[in-house]
Design a protein around this motif. Sequence first.
Motif, PDB file in Angstrom:
ATOM      1  N   SER A  84       0.837  -1.213   0.000  1.00 37.57           N
ATOM      2  CA  SER A  84       0.000   0.000   0.000  1.00 37.57           C
ATOM      3  C   SER A  84       0.864   1.251   0.000  1.00 37.57           C
ATOM      4  N   ALA A  85       0.533   2.188  -0.891  1.00 37.02           N
ATOM      5  CA  ALA A  85       1.199   3.501  -0.888  1.00 37.02           C
ATOM      6  C   ALA A  85       0.394   4.477  -0.036  1.00 37.02           C
ATOM      7  N   ALA A  86      -0.913   4.306  -0.045  1.00 38.90           N
ATOM      8  CA  ALA A  86      -1.796   5.123   0.808  1.00 38.90           C
ATOM      9  C   ALA A  86      -3.049   4.314   1.080  1.00 38.90           C
ATOM     10  N   HIS A  98       7.954   2.319  -2.601  1.00 35.74           N
ATOM     11  CA  HIS A  98       6.538   2.056  -2.912  1.00 35.74           C
ATOM     12  C   HIS A  98       5.764   3.320  -3.302  1.00 35.74           C
ATOM     13  N   GLY A  99       6.459   4.458  -3.419  1.00 38.77           N
ATOM     14  CA  GLY A  99       5.781   5.661  -3.867  1.00 38.77           C
ATOM     15  C   GLY A  99       6.492   6.921  -3.402  1.00 38.77           C
ATOM     16  N   ALA A 127      -0.213   4.114   5.700  1.00 34.23           N
ATOM     17  CA  ALA A 127       0.640   3.710   4.557  1.00 34.23           C
ATOM     18  C   ALA A 127       1.430   4.888   3.982  1.00 34.23           C
ATOM     19  N   ALA A 128       0.785   6.043   3.788  1.00 35.15           N
ATOM     20  CA  ALA A 128       1.504   7.206   3.257  1.00 35.15           C
ATOM     21  C   ALA A 128       2.205   7.977   4.363  1.00 35.15           C
ATOM     22  N   THR A 129       1.754   7.776   5.601  1.00 34.78           N
ATOM     23  CA  THR A 129       2.334   8.506   6.739  1.00 34.78           C
ATOM     24  C   THR A 129       3.116   7.508   7.610  1.00 34.78           C
ATOM     25  N   ALA A 141       5.361  13.098  -3.060  1.00 32.83           N
ATOM     26  CA  ALA A 141       4.397  13.970  -3.752  1.00 32.83           C
ATOM     27  C   ALA A 141       3.177  13.156  -4.200  1.00 32.83           C
ATOM     28  N   TRP A 142       3.438  11.978  -4.735  1.00 34.85           N
ATOM     29  CA  TRP A 142       2.334  11.118  -5.188  1.00 34.85           C
ATOM     30  C   TRP A 142       1.481  10.663  -4.001  1.00 34.85           C
ATOM     31  N   ARG A 143       2.142  10.286  -2.937  1.00 33.72           N
ATOM     32  CA  ARG A 143       1.400   9.823  -1.759  1.00 33.72           C
ATOM     33  C   ARG A 143       0.548  10.948  -1.178  1.00 33.72           C
ATOM     34  N   ARG A 144       1.086  12.165  -1.162  1.00 36.70           N
ATOM     35  CA  ARG A 144       0.314  13.295  -0.622  1.00 36.70           C
ATOM     36  C   ARG A 144      -0.941  13.503  -1.477  1.00 36.70           C
ATOM     37  N   HIS A 145      -0.738  13.425  -2.797  1.00 31.23           N
ATOM     38  CA  HIS A 145      -1.888  13.561  -3.699  1.00 31.23           C
ATOM     39  C   HIS A 145      -2.907  12.451  -3.411  1.00 31.23           C
TER      40      HIS A 145
END
Length: 275
Positions: free
Chosen positions: A191-193, A250-251, A213-215, A254-258
């Motif tokens: 998982s990226a997010a 895994h990401g 996942a993103a954090t 910038a992409w994960r924040r989006h």
Amino acid sequence: MDLAAVRAVLDASCGVRWEEGDAWLAGGTWLFSTPQPEISRLWDLARMDWQPLVVSEGGLEIAATCTVAELLAFALQPDGPWPDARALMADCCRAFSSSFKVWNTATVGGNVCLALPAAPMVSLAVALHGVCVLRAADGRDRQLPVGDFVTGAGRTCLRPGEMLRCLRLRAAGLAQRTVMRRASLRPGGHSAALVIAASALDDPGQVTFTLTAATPRPVHLSFPRTPTAAGLRAAIEQAVDATGIVDDAHGSPAWRRHLIHHLAEEARQALETEN
Ligand SMILES: Cc1cc2nc3c(=O)[nH]c(=O)nc-3n(C[C@H](O)[C@H](O)[C@H](O)COP(=O)(O)OP(=O)(O)OC[C@H]3O[C@@H](n4cnc5c(N)ncnc54)[C@H](O)[C@@H]3O)c2cc1C
């Protein structure tokens, strides 16, 4: 994987005398997947004989040794309590980047204690307001919300010799409508997010958003009523700026924040439609 530094594998059910260099062994799916030069003894939890899942009026207790496969089987029972929460459990079990072969061995406790940002059992437990029951070497228990137990990527509040005994999910946390959204670089990938929106069945206005996942550690946002798109965006920006964003294979950050914003808004709209 040869664990060259490990001198002994001991049965934790026969009594534990913790020393520096000791570690708990649950399913071993992570422990045996990478070199562990700092571990000299493993305390095997396999014979603890804890009942994997205990349903009571007060809620659900998930033993640390409950496997992902056992949790999934419980979640998929056709008739059972908390259908919404169990649907989320099934989604979270399927959110591992591993296949069912790993699910048969990997434990819920191992996943929570490893505390990877992409740990789906952490996402699940935080969204359902779960509590960790931690057992010290002297047998004394203490409890912590799962969101406080995980302090960073791969970091927890565990003290030396302390184990996770179980997760407690109270009936109020299980009585929620939930929407999960997840993204990864490839189908079935790490998982990226992962975002879970939840609202209490008896008060659909009260909404929480759990971002993982993103954090590096879970972010849990509570709103007294369903936020507007702009309100949700602002709350996420503020919370995520405080924890930072994961930057790994895994990401990109910038992409994960989006993704966090995109998935949270999708979940918000889905919850609003269902309510
Ligand atoms: C192909 C593959 C894909 C994977 N995909 C994911 C993924 O998508 N997301 C993810 O989060 N992980 C993933 N993992 C990592 C790992 O498999 C899981 O996190 C799994 O749930 C770990 O559980 P385990 O029982 O095997 O733990 P173990 O490997 O036995 O232990 C993991 C860690 O937790 C500690 N520990 C275990 N139980 C306890 C306890 N009760 N009390 C205190 N400490 C304890 C151990 O000492 C160790 O440090 C993957 C692994 C593989 C091989």
